[in-house]
Design a protein around this motif. Sequence first.
Motif, PDB file in Angstrom:
ATOM      1  N   ARG A 129      24.806 -74.441  25.242  1.00 32.15           N
ATOM      2  CA  ARG A 129      24.955 -75.376  24.426  1.00 32.15           C
ATOM      3  C   ARG A 129      23.683 -76.585  24.360  1.00 32.15           C
ATOM      4  NH1 ARG A 129      31.121 -76.567  24.185  1.00 32.15           N
ATOM      5  NH2 ARG A 129      32.184 -74.409  24.717  1.00 32.15           N
ATOM      6  N   LEU A 130      23.418 -76.955  25.453  1.00 34.62           N
ATOM      7  CA  LEU A 130      22.519 -77.887  25.864  1.00 34.62           C
ATOM      8  C   LEU A 130      20.860 -77.407  25.645  1.00 34.62           C
ATOM      9  CD1 LEU A 130      23.336 -79.306  29.214  1.00 34.62           C
ATOM     10  CD2 LEU A 130      23.434 -80.654  27.007  1.00 34.62           C
ATOM     11  N   VAL A 131      20.710 -76.264  25.951  1.00 36.01           N
ATOM     12  CA  VAL A 131      19.545 -75.438  25.413  1.00 36.01           C
ATOM     13  C   VAL A 131      19.377 -75.382  23.911  1.00 36.01           C
ATOM     14  CG1 VAL A 131      18.122 -73.229  25.878  1.00 36.01           C
ATOM     15  CG2 VAL A 131      19.179 -74.399  27.782  1.00 36.01           C
ATOM     16  N   ALA A 132      20.372 -75.000  23.440  1.00 33.88           N
ATOM     17  CA  ALA A 132      20.174 -74.904  22.071  1.00 33.88           C
ATOM     18  C   ALA A 132      20.088 -76.277  21.079  1.00 33.88           C
ATOM     19  CB  ALA A 132      21.721 -74.136  21.488  1.00 33.88           C
ATOM     20  N   ARG A 133      20.482 -77.318  21.804  1.00 32.92           N
ATOM     21  CA  ARG A 133      20.306 -78.525  21.352  1.00 32.92           C
ATOM     22  C   ARG A 133      19.063 -79.133  21.596  1.00 32.92           C
ATOM     23  NH1 ARG A 133      25.924 -81.529  19.928  1.00 32.92           N
ATOM     24  NH2 ARG A 133      24.371 -83.030  19.046  1.00 32.92           N
ATOM     25  N   GLY A 134      18.221 -78.857  22.547  1.00 27.19           N
ATOM     26  CA  GLY A 134      17.355 -79.550  23.165  1.00 27.19           C
ATOM     27  C   GLY A 134      15.788 -78.840  22.758  1.00 27.19           C
ATOM     28  N   LEU A 135      14.877 -79.527  23.591  1.00 23.74           N
ATOM     29  CA  LEU A 135      13.352 -79.002  23.284  1.00 23.74           C
ATOM     30  C   LEU A 135      12.830 -78.621  24.602  1.00 23.74           C
ATOM     31  CD1 LEU A 135      10.668 -80.639  20.874  1.00 23.74           C
ATOM     32  CD2 LEU A 135      10.160 -80.089  23.401  1.00 23.74           C
ATOM     33  N   GLN A 136      12.353 -77.322  24.624  1.00 23.09           N
ATOM     34  CA  GLN A 136      11.756 -76.972  26.094  1.00 23.09           C
ATOM     35  C   GLN A 136      10.265 -77.391  26.052  1.00 23.09           C
ATOM     36  OE1 GLN A 136      12.549 -72.723  26.314  1.00 23.09           O
ATOM     37  NE2 GLN A 136      14.546 -72.812  25.398  1.00 23.09           N
TER      38      GLN A 136
END
Length: 384
Positions: free
Chosen positions: A69-76
């Motif tokens: 969920r965090l990865v889906a809402r963040g920027l890499q």
Amino acid sequence: MPETPFQYDADVLIVGAGPAGLTLATALALRGIPALVIDRQAAGENTSRAAVVHARTLEVLEPLQVSARLVARGLQAQRFTIRDRDRVLVPIGFERLPTRYPFTLMVSQAVTEQVLLDRLTELGGRVQRPCELLDLAQDERGVSARLSDGRTLRTRYVVGADGMHSTVRERARIGFSGGSYDESFVLADVRAEGELPHDEVILYFSPAGMVVAAPLPGGVHRIVATVDQAPERPDAGFVQALLDARGPQARRARITEVLWGSRFRVHHRVADAYRAGRVLLAGDAAHVHSPAGGQGMNAGILDAMALAEALQRALRGDRGALEAYGGQRRPAAQEVVALADRLTRLATVPRALRPLRNGLLRLLARLPAVRRTLAWRLSGLVYR
């Protein structure tokens, strides 16, 4: 004769619903351990400073089912670089790290807290707010906690996840050794036009001082800088002047809007102990330091995951589990504080020494082992 369960309001009282407190509550809920969470702030009143979730943190959060969920809402962000204006001094890449998360995840603390709160709610937990701890008293069997709403709760353990000015730490009479930096820091979330990259965190060194430019989702950049006298609420003109004096020269960025900004003093402190009887500390209540390297929130989350396991073992009769928690996490906090301190002092050396510093960094950065070591440390994988 042992006390029966109904004599306790909960096994654990968690004071503070920031990332550390929410992580601990969620991890305990998954283990079937009753916990109460209180926070002195009303909902929506938090102003977040953290914006980085590292690879190791995402790994340890996987059992809570929040990492995706965090990865889906963040920027890499694939790289972290230290630069002297336009010249790269130290390039650090994360793409070759042996992890499912070979990047730095840029996501605001507010989003991280919301994802954790959503998961806690799914598991039947909630945060009672605004509610403040006023005092506590402990004995061999538990802790009595007096709250601002007039209640006195009886729990087996109390965890202070209530920040740098922790009431829990103070009431438990645990020291908080360290100091503070002379400079103040300014922080601003901005929209900008120009050459600020959207896949890289940059620490700029310049004769005028340091500035960090980090991308966030939605085209936003976070700017952090050391300033002798920072304004309470930096405006676009102030942030623009910082970037013009310290950031890229060849293709300058133009600040078009400041979404949020503040100033703050930075301390470097570690609690003298992580435990006093049945009272324990986690997160900023146990350690605070410079934002350099983006380690603070991550260290607090790792505290919480380790403490959840230790509390489960303690409730099952393992008397050494809680002491082992402090023995594991306090040295890790000292390492994090030392790393942040080194980066901050490198960034704030006197003007006359800055050419020497830059030359030394460029020389060290030529060594693959140095770049690899920094990548492992910044990503948190070194704490596996």
